[in-house]
Design an enzyme around this catalytic site. Structure first.
Site, PDB file in Angstrom:
ATOM      1  N   CYS A  31      17.842  34.346   0.207  1.00  0.00           N
ATOM      2  CA  CYS A  31      17.897  35.782   0.463  1.00  0.00           C
ATOM      3  C   CYS A  31      18.961  36.433  -0.428  1.00  0.00           C
ATOM      4  O   CYS A  31      18.777  36.516  -1.640  1.00  0.00           O
ATOM      5  CB  CYS A  31      18.117  36.046   1.951  1.00  0.00           C
ATOM      6  SG  CYS A  31      17.636  37.716   2.475  1.00  0.00           S
ATOM      7  N   GLU A  41      16.902  27.831   6.655  1.00  0.00           N
ATOM      8  CA  GLU A  41      17.961  27.398   7.588  1.00  0.00           C
ATOM      9  C   GLU A  41      17.746  27.946   8.987  1.00  0.00           C
ATOM     10  O   GLU A  41      18.349  27.455   9.945  1.00  0.00           O
ATOM     11  CB  GLU A  41      19.340  27.800   7.038  1.00  0.00           C
ATOM     12  CG  GLU A  41      19.773  29.224   7.264  1.00  0.00           C
ATOM     13  CD  GLU A  41      19.109  30.257   6.346  1.00  0.00           C
ATOM     14  OE1 GLU A  41      19.522  31.426   6.389  1.00  0.00           O
ATOM     15  OE2 GLU A  41      18.176  29.890   5.594  1.00  0.00           O
ATOM     16  N   HIS A  43      14.101  32.336   4.893  1.00  0.00           N
ATOM     17  CA  HIS A  43      15.268  31.606   5.405  1.00  0.00           C
ATOM     18  C   HIS A  43      14.872  30.242   5.984  1.00  0.00           C
ATOM     19  O   HIS A  43      14.566  30.138   7.184  1.00  0.00           O
ATOM     20  CB  HIS A  43      15.941  32.425   6.502  1.00  0.00           C
ATOM     21  CG  HIS A  43      16.696  33.611   6.008  1.00  0.00           C
ATOM     22  ND1 HIS A  43      18.039  33.572   5.712  1.00  0.00           N
ATOM     23  CD2 HIS A  43      16.291  34.883   5.755  1.00  0.00           C
ATOM     24  CE1 HIS A  43      18.437  34.773   5.305  1.00  0.00           C
ATOM     25  NE2 HIS A  43      17.390  35.578   5.320  1.00  0.00           N
TER      26      HIS A  43
END
Length: 228
Positions: free
Chosen positions: A86, A196, A194
């Site tokens: 990002c 994660e 994302h």
């Protein structure tokens, strides 16, 4: 094995990345401040999401001048894995480590939702444990996620198999549905979604876990063991 997770003023995803690496994947990680000048003794670097320096001027434009950036360039040039997520993707383009730029979403608003992606290249340090062509789900959360590059750069990205992820039903107007690309060497990845935030099924998807295990596999073996 040890991951460095960079932290800039107004980053807000470094702890998510730290949790994914340490608690879920049981690997070592350390937060590294923007004002550090060394990445010695690390095996991989994560440049996390957020709003570095408040996204003043444009996203990632000020972070490229942080003291840690020369060390990041040196680390990337050594061939070790670097992933920018990002705002981290935006920083990598501003720093010249990846081609192209990130613009305002064509819908002119911040988008925050789960998004399907297509794994278009599973022959990379970041995708070798995915099936090629797999449809995966990762969260997105961005206002400036519209990836742009000129026609010549796009042809080069395609010719060198640098496009790792494409959007299924493009949410932001990115050229050629691009969600994630690498440099020509293949060791630096930038992506807007994302991973994660998608390492446990309780979060809605654990499809991001394979991205990090692909990196770990690459570091431990020195090879890309493709998932057939």
């Amino acid at each position: 094995m040890k991951f460095a997770i960079l932290a800039f003023p107004a980053s807000n995803c470094e702890l998510d990345a730290y949790y994914a690496i340490t608690d879920i994947l049981c690997e070592e990680a350390a937060l590294v401040s923007y004002d550090s000048d060394s990445l010695i003794d690390f095996d991989a670097v994560i440049v996390p999401g957020g709003f570095s320096y408040g996204d003043y001027l444009r996203s990632g434009a000020i972070a490229r001048f942080a003291p840690i950036i020369p060390a990041l360039r040196e680390f990337a040039n050594s061939g070790k894995p670097v992933i920018g997520i990002c705002n981290g993707f935006q920083i990598l383009t501003e720093a010249g480590l990846l081609p192209g730029a990130l613009q305002k979403n064509t819908v002119a608003q911040f988008i925050c939702r789960d998004q399907q992606l297509i794994v278009t290249n599973n022959q990379s340090p970041f995708s070798n444990l995915y099936d090629e062509g797999a449809l995966i789900t990762l969260p997105i959360a961005h206002g400036d996620g519209n990836y742009y590059c000129d026609t010549q750069t796009l042809k080069s990205l395609e010719a060198n198999n640098q496009i790792i992820f494409r959007y299924h039903n493009n949410p932001n107007g990115s050229v050629s549905d691009i969600a994630g690309i690498t440099n020509q060497k293949g060791n630096v990845l930038g992506m807007m979604p994302h991973p994660e935030r998608a390492v446990e099924k309780i979060l809605g998807s654990d499809d991001g876990r394979q991205l990090f295990t692909s990196i770990i596999n690459f570091i431990k073996t020195g090879e890309v063991a493709f998932h057939e």
